[in-house]
Motif scaffolding. Structure first.
Motif, short mmCIF file in Angstrom:
data_model
loop_
_atom_site.label_atom_id
_atom_site.label_comp_id
_atom_site.label_asym_id
_atom_site.label_seq_id
_atom_site.Cartn_x
_atom_site.Cartn_y
_atom_site.Cartn_z
N THR A 153 0.87 -1.18 0.00
CA THR A 153 0.00 0.00 0.00
C THR A 153 0.91 1.24 0.00
O THR A 153 2.12 1.12 0.24
N PRO A 154 0.38 2.44 -0.30
CA PRO A 154 1.23 3.61 -0.59
C PRO A 154 2.38 3.90 0.37
O PRO A 154 3.51 4.12 -0.07
N LYS A 155 2.12 3.89 1.65
CA LYS A 155 3.18 4.22 2.63
C LYS A 155 4.38 3.28 2.47
O LYS A 155 5.54 3.71 2.41
N PHE A 156 4.09 1.97 2.39
CA PHE A 156 5.17 0.98 2.29
C PHE A 156 5.78 0.94 0.88
O PHE A 156 6.97 0.63 0.73
N ALA A 157 4.97 1.27 -0.12
CA ALA A 157 5.51 1.32 -1.49
C ALA A 157 6.59 2.39 -1.60
O ALA A 157 7.67 2.16 -2.16
N ALA A 158 6.31 3.58 -1.03
CA ALA A 158 7.30 4.67 -1.06
C ALA A 158 8.56 4.27 -0.31
O ALA A 158 9.68 4.54 -0.77
N GLN A 159 8.41 3.61 0.84
CA GLN A 159 9.56 3.15 1.61
C GLN A 159 10.41 2.17 0.79
O GLN A 159 11.65 2.28 0.77
N ALA A 160 9.75 1.22 0.13
CA ALA A 160 10.47 0.20 -0.64
C ALA A 160 11.22 0.81 -1.81
O ALA A 160 12.37 0.44 -2.09
N ILE A 161 10.59 1.75 -2.51
CA ILE A 161 11.25 2.41 -3.65
C ILE A 161 12.51 3.14 -3.18
O ILE A 161 13.57 3.03 -3.79
N LYS A 162 12.39 3.84 -2.08
CA LYS A 162 13.55 4.55 -1.51
C LYS A 162 14.67 3.58 -1.11
O LYS A 162 15.84 3.81 -1.39
N LYS A 163 14.28 2.49 -0.44
CA LYS A 163 15.28 1.55 0.08
C LYS A 163 16.01 0.82 -1.05
O LYS A 163 17.22 0.61 -0.97
N VAL A 164 15.28 0.45 -2.10
CA VAL A 164 15.91 -0.21 -3.26
C VAL A 164 17.03 0.66 -3.81
O VAL A 164 18.13 0.19 -4.12
N ALA A 165 16.75 1.97 -3.92
CA ALA A 165 17.76 2.91 -4.43
C ALA A 165 18.92 3.07 -3.44
O ALA A 165 20.10 3.08 -3.83
N ASN A 167 2.61 -2.65 -7.93
CA ASN A 167 1.18 -2.85 -8.18
C ASN A 167 0.44 -1.52 -8.38
O ASN A 167 0.81 -0.48 -7.83
N ASN A 168 -0.63 -1.59 -9.17
CA ASN A 168 -1.37 -0.40 -9.59
C ASN A 168 -1.87 0.46 -8.42
O ASN A 168 -1.84 1.69 -8.50
N VAL A 169 -2.36 -0.17 -7.36
CA VAL A 169 -2.96 0.61 -6.28
C VAL A 169 -1.94 1.45 -5.52
O VAL A 169 -2.31 2.29 -4.69
N SER A 170 -0.65 1.26 -5.80
CA SER A 170 0.39 2.09 -5.19
C SER A 170 1.21 2.84 -6.23
O SER A 170 2.35 3.23 -5.98
N ALA A 171 0.62 3.05 -7.41
CA ALA A 171 1.36 3.71 -8.49
C ALA A 171 1.08 5.21 -8.57
O ALA A 171 1.44 5.86 -9.55
N SER A 172 0.47 5.77 -7.53
CA SER A 172 0.14 7.19 -7.55
C SER A 172 1.40 8.06 -7.54
O SER A 172 2.27 7.91 -6.68
N VAL A 173 1.47 8.98 -8.49
CA VAL A 173 2.62 9.91 -8.53
C VAL A 173 2.62 10.78 -7.28
O VAL A 173 3.64 11.00 -6.64
N GLY A 174 1.44 11.28 -6.91
CA GLY A 174 1.33 12.21 -5.80
C GLY A 174 1.59 11.61 -4.44
O GLY A 174 2.31 12.19 -3.62
#
Length: 410
Positions: free
Chosen positions: A242-254, A265-272
């Protein structure tokens, strides 16, 4: 009998017959269940305005603004929508409490677009036992498409299994020898995506998937899970969050300099609410899928449907972030609900609401991607079953390929 008296008797009989016919006609035309009257349609809703999935709360706020717009224009067939929305904090026991309150105290006609797989699972049996529609639930779990066992529950968005099957098709075509690591939420929501991916990969699933790491929504961060997945040597990362954890994962991968093909997944693909907080530079190349138009995509600049949506935001919901994908979801599903209520006419029984929801034929809200239509039937409670792949470049998503159906076979 004198001719005059005879004529009077005939006239009286005709008048009585006409009155009786019009009275029965009026009765036939207007049918109500609890929550509907000549002037009002009472709709219930449950959203996580607080808690781990609070980023989705804006969906309920968008719907409230859209229904207000409808009311300001005269309502639906002269009836105003009374939209009652409660917070459950994405906690299933709280969802049960709020559903009971809406049905038994507020006496709503139906519950619309309540969010989350675990919350909706917690109330599904109750809603069906009460024969109160649980309509267009805001979750893509496959279980919502079960008209035989749960005739009062219907989804709206593409199912998670359908979406994951589409990613599997892409992987088999582009990286057939890949090693896949999966991060998923430990509930029906996460497990549905995992099942869809495995079904889509077929016989190759066991050799291609090298790690499955689950997490609980009560955890503060998924960072340690991401580090563990990198250590497997996987070159595809399937991020089911879900959005909170998606943002964390994207940051951590980098941060740990892991460079897999990242599928989100689509439900966490929000740009905003996801990509921007995670950092545009960290999201380059991520693959996801869409079924709705994206405001940041210049190809919709002169699109009539997008103009209508932006006009709605400017006039009715100025606090809504146009880059938050949840806002356009709330708008699109509210439009679908209005269509169903229009089709109901003056027969606002719970049974007819489900009947009309199961009678949508090639309906389009104009924020759907071209080629995607909403179709339902008494045997199919899955309104949307197609998506298009997209990749993140610069500060926006770029669509590519064809519209793909990911329908799950019986």
């Amino acid at each position: 009998m004198p001719v005059f008296a005879y004529r009077m008797a005939l006239a009286s009989a005709a008048a009585f017959a006409l009155l009786a016919a019009s009275a029965s006609g009026a009765l036939a035309q207007k049918k109500y269940d609890t929550g509907a009257t000549d002037t009002e349609i009472k709709i219930g809703n449950i959203m996580p305005y607080s808690g781990p999935a609070s980023a989705y709360g804006v969906i309920g706020k968008t719907e409230a603004a859209y229904f207000k717009k409808i009311n300001d224009a005269g309502g639906i067939n002269g009836r105003k929508i009374n939209f009652i929305s409660y917070d459950d904090g994405y906690s299933p026991p709280k969802t049960v409490e709020q559903a009971r309150k809406l049905v038994e105290s507020d006496e709503v006609l139906f519950i619309f677009n309540s969010l989350g797989t675990p919350p909706n699972t917690a109330i599904q049996k109750y809603m069906n036992a009460k024969k109160v529609p649980q309509l267009f639930v805001a979750t893509g779990a496959t279980k919502w498409n079960d008209p035989k066992d749960f005739p009062w529950t219907m989804g709206w968005q593409p199912s998670y299994q359908s979406e994951a099957r589409i990613y599997a098709k892409y992987i088999l075509k582009e990286k057939p020898n890949a090693k896949i690591a999966i991060l998923y939420q430990n509930d029906d929501y996460g497990k549905d995506y995992v099942k869809g991916l495995k079904d889509g990969l077929g016989a190759k699933a066991s050799s291609m998937i090298v790690a499955e790491e689950s997490f609980e929504t009560t955890e503060p961060t998924v960072d340690n899970h991401v580090v563990k997945l990198k250590s497997t040597g996987a070159d595809i990362f399937f991020n089911v969050t879900t959005p909170k954890f998606a943002a964390q994962a994207i940051k951590k991968v980098a941060e740990i300099d892991w460079k897999p093909l990242h599928i989100l997944n689509n439900v966490s693909a929000s740009v905003g609410s996801v990509i921007k907080p995670a950092g545009f530079e960290n999201a380059q190349g991520i693959i996801s899928a869409a079924y709705l138009k994206d405001v940041s995509d210049p190809q919709w600049e002169n699109d009539a449907g997008m103009k209508e949506f932006l006009n709605f935001l400017a006039k009715e919901f100025p606090e809504g972030n146009k880059l938050d994908a949840s806002v356009i979801v709330g708008y699109a599903v509210a439009q679908t609900m209005v269509q169903v209520l229009k089709q109901c006419g003056d027969n606002l029984t719970r049974e007819n609401i489900m009947k009309q929801a199961a009678s949508l034929k090639d309906f389009r809200t104009e924020v759907l991607l071209p080629g995607i239509r909403i179709n339902t039937s008494p045997n199919s409670f899955a309104p949307i079953s197609s998506l298009q792949l997209m990749q993140f470049k610069g500060e926006r998503w770029n669509l590519f390929g064809d519209i793909i159906s990911g329908e799950v076979g019986g």
